[in-house]
Design an enzyme around this catalytic site. Structure first.
Site, short mmCIF file in Angstrom:
data_model
loop_
_atom_site.label_atom_id
_atom_site.label_comp_id
_atom_site.label_asym_id
_atom_site.label_seq_id
_atom_site.Cartn_x
_atom_site.Cartn_y
_atom_site.Cartn_z
N ASP A 292 3.41 26.28 -32.60
CA ASP A 292 4.43 26.77 -33.52
C ASP A 292 4.00 26.31 -34.92
O ASP A 292 3.39 25.25 -35.08
CB ASP A 292 5.78 26.15 -33.15
CG ASP A 292 6.87 26.53 -34.14
OD1 ASP A 292 6.99 27.72 -34.45
OD2 ASP A 292 7.57 25.62 -34.62
N CYS B 214 0.83 -1.20 0.00
CA CYS B 214 0.00 0.00 0.00
C CYS B 214 0.87 1.25 0.00
O CYS B 214 2.07 1.19 0.28
CB CYS B 214 -0.93 0.02 1.22
SG CYS B 214 -0.04 0.06 2.78
#
Length: 718
Positions: free
Chosen positions: A408, A22
């Protein structure tokens, strides 16, 4: 500088960890390692099951620090031929892997049979339940008792107190069931997390461990760890490429889906780059090795993805902070439930102590703790398999909340390669194909990018030009070229060149040049000192996918798409209109692009920049999420961007947006459900209806549902 001021930087070592059950255990292991002598700092990456340690320590010391979980440690860069992997437990038979849990379950079943036959108070019944609890919950009790002594409160502390309390009040059967169900819950949590991890680790299995290498005129199979830069690798049709390199001899089509997500094979010829893990489909290739095994593109992808899995997303940071205060609060609430009704309202001690113990069990935050990590690991692993490298949970979350995206132009919305768009002969007596051969023979001697567009067009139309003899070839810097063919001197260049040569451009030709320039095309004039013979227009070709991608982004709710370019306004407007962006910013320097991003952030807060990762570095860095095109083989793109589209494929952008939003929704749903189910179960305390059975089933049920919900992200399609 004094001797005390000189600090030697501590070396960082990375280790793989096997056995985490865990996130809480991972955090505890990290704290234990930090306390080891010689360790300066340590950071656990729960998603990738790794730990980074600054300082000096040994594997034995690390395993001692992880003894509470029986963790197994191995160096990350250990030789794959001798070191076991984290997947070892997958080969263990089911019965052997879960024998303790199965044995404990069998004892519980026998306990209930004994209870039915001999009665609840029978010593045999009690012993069967007690042995079952010890067998199934020994690691839980060891950790829980140790935590209690140190006043450390986590899930195992809560469970240990609940089990001890349940045993004291004689609820042997229920407590035994609680222990078994908690063990099953932990195994399910471990399984779901491991499955999510494997989704990216499986990428490494596609790379062959050996390659056929040609050394000293001999061909021999060599392990990838022993292959060096400069070796010549032979890859036959149908075989996978084991290392990154460049093609030395041969021609083939290569399936690069594992790296770039492209489903269509890519043609590879001499001097082309190839990547480890890709499939050679047709021809025999001789490849010169350019990178060591740990530096290959796929190794970098896996490393970066594993690092990304360790980066805490904002939602995960919230959960971690919440869980820190949540457990002590649950302990206090459970104590109040057990004590207040009997002391002040004449309640039954046995009943309310039982209710208090049930509150402890229902308070276990298993589902809450795993609600985010499994989602992040699943989503990032899925994205990597589709050719999208997301470098952290924070970026995965940010993509989903984007409001504007700047692109771009060159190499992003366009292919970055000039192409001939128009070719017009102005004299009726001239044969178009023959004259194109003449033009190409001249341009073939030029190194200008526009010349390559003309040569490419001639090759596409199968026009032969190499046999044409050119003499007195000269490049006229910034203006064009000149050369003599069959006694005639030809000029190819800008309209300005012909003005300087005093060649008269007719009105029709001038009108046509102006029209082409307005479309954003670069016009080259072809002629002699006496006459203009032809016009060629060249433009950067727009990607076929750009228009559809922009449309999908607008449909998905992106409010503004902006194209940024250093090109002239006419070219920019023409391309911007074609692809459908909402606005165009032209004639920009790199620093101007940065200013545009800052303005967009002021207006929309969440802004992405899509570029090539080199020229656009300032704008990529300033944006909320920097997205680089063509990360495969481009180290700069992999390092500078927050997200890298591994192939030159903009179509991955809408998928990434979709995946991010789905991940956000699933994380929110998981957190809401995990907290909601706890509150609902706690409300059963008021009428006294909460039992240990209901408590553990609500916790386990929530854990299973949260894990399954998170794993849906592994199946999100483009």
């Amino acid at each position: 500088m004094s001797e005390e001021q000189v600090l030697t930087p501590q070396k960082e070592n990375v280790y793989r960890v096997q056995g985490f059950t865990c996130a809480n255990c991972a955090g505890k292991f990290e704290q234990n390692v930090k306390k080891l002598p010689g360790v300066e700092n340590a950071k656990v990456n729960f998603g990738a099951s790794k730990i980074s340690v600054q300082g000096n320590t040994t594997v034995a010391d690390l395993e001692k620090a992880g003894a509470f979980e029986n963790l197994k440690i191995s160096p990350e860069k250990a030789d794959t031929r001798s070191t076991s992997t984290n997947n070892e437990d997958e080969k263990v038979p089911f019965f052997k892997k879960y024998q303790t849990l199965l044995f404990a379950t069998a004892l519980v079943v026998l306990g209930f049979i004994s209870m039915f036959v001999n009665g609840e108070e029978n010593i045999v019944t009690t012993l069967l339940f007690l042995v079952s609890m010890v067998v199934g919950g020994l690691p839980l009790f060891q950790t829980g008792v140790r935590n209690l002594i140190r006043l450390e409160f986590d899930m195992k502390t809560l469970m240990t107190v609940a089990v001890i309390g349940g045993a004291i009040i004689g609820e042997w059967g229920e407590v035994a069931i609680v222990v078994i169900l908690f063990a099953i819950s932990e195994e399910l949590e471990r399984f779901s997390m491991e499955r999510a991890r494997r989704s990216i680790r499986s990428l490494m299995s596609i790379v062959p461990k050996e390659a056929l290498i040609k050394r000293n005129a001999q061909e021999l199979f060599v392990h990838v760890n022993d292959i060096v830069v400069g070796d010549i690798m032979i890859v036959k049709p149908g075989e996978k490429i084991a290392m990154d390199g460049v093609v030395l001899h041969g021609f083939s089509s290569v399936n690069q889906a594992a790296i770039t997500g492209e489903s269509v094979p890519v043609e590879k010829k001499v001097d082309d780059e190839v990547f480890a893990g890709t499939l050679n489909e047709e021809g025999l290739l001789e490849i010169k090795i350019t990178k060591l095994v740990e530096d290959t593109t796929i190794a970098k992808i896996i490393h970066l993805v594993e690092e990304a899995q360790g980066e805490r997303a904002p939602a995960q940071a919230f959960v971690d902070k919440f869980a820190k205060y949540y457990t002590p609060i649950i302990m206090i609430v459970a104590a109040l439930v057990a004590i207040v009704p009997p002391l002040f309202f004449n309640g039954s001690w046995e009943m309310w102590v039982y209710q208090g113990l049930a509150v402890l069990v229902v308070g276990c935050p298993c589902a809450l703790v795993i609600s985010t990590p499994i989602s992040i690991v699943s989503a990032i692993g899925n994205a990597a398999k589709k050719g999208v490298l997301v470098k952290g949970g924070i970026y995965l979350e940010e993509i989903g909340s984007l409001k504007a995206i700047a692109f771009d132009k060159t190499g992003t919305l366009t292919k970055g390669v000039p192409a001939v768009t128009d070719y017009e002969v102005l004299e009726d007596s001239i044969d178009e194909k023959e004259f194109l051969a003449t033009i190409t023979a001249l341009e073939d001697r030029s190194k200008h990018p526009l010349a390559s567009a003309v040569v490419k067009k001639a090759n596409q139309e199968n026009i032969s030009y190499s046999i044409i003899s050119v003499s007195d070839f000269t490049s006229i810097t910034g203006k064009g070229i000149r050369g003599k063919i069959n006694g005639t001197t030809y000029y190819i260049g800008s309209p300005k060149l012909f003005h300087e040569l005093a060649v008269e451009l007719k009105q029709d030709a001038l009108g046509r040049i102006e029209s082409l320039q307005k479309q954003g095309k670069t016009v080259m004039v072809v002629g002699t000192q006496d006459n203009v013979l032809a016009l060629i227009a060249v433009a950067d070709e727009v990607r076929e996918s750009s228009k559809e991608v922009i449309r999908q982004l607008h449909k998905a709710g992106i409010k503004e798409t902006v194209m940024l370019t250093g090109d002239n306004q006419a070219t920019a407007n023409a391309i911007g209109t074609h692809v459908g962006v909402t606005s165009v910013q032209a004639e920009l320097m790199p620093e101007d692009k940065l200013q545009v991003i800052k303005q967009l952030k002021t207006k929309y807060q969440k802004v992405a920049m899509v570029g090539d990762g080199v020229n656009d570095a300032p704008a990529l860095a300033a944006s909320t999420v920097g997205i680089a095109m063509g990360g495969a083989g481009t180290d700069t793109a992999l390092e500078t961007a927050d997200v890298a589209l591994m192939g030159d494929d903009l179509r991955k952008l809408p998928f990434t947006l979709k995946l991010s939003r789905k991940a956000l929704n699933i994380i929110k749903a998981n957190i809401t459900f995990a907290i909601g189910i706890k509150l609902l179960a706690l409300l059963l305390v008021v009428p006294g209806w909460l039992t240990l059975w209901i408590a553990i089933l609500s916790d386990m049920g929530a854990t299973i549902l949260v894990a399954l919900n998170s794993m849906r992200l592994m199946r999100v399609k483009e």
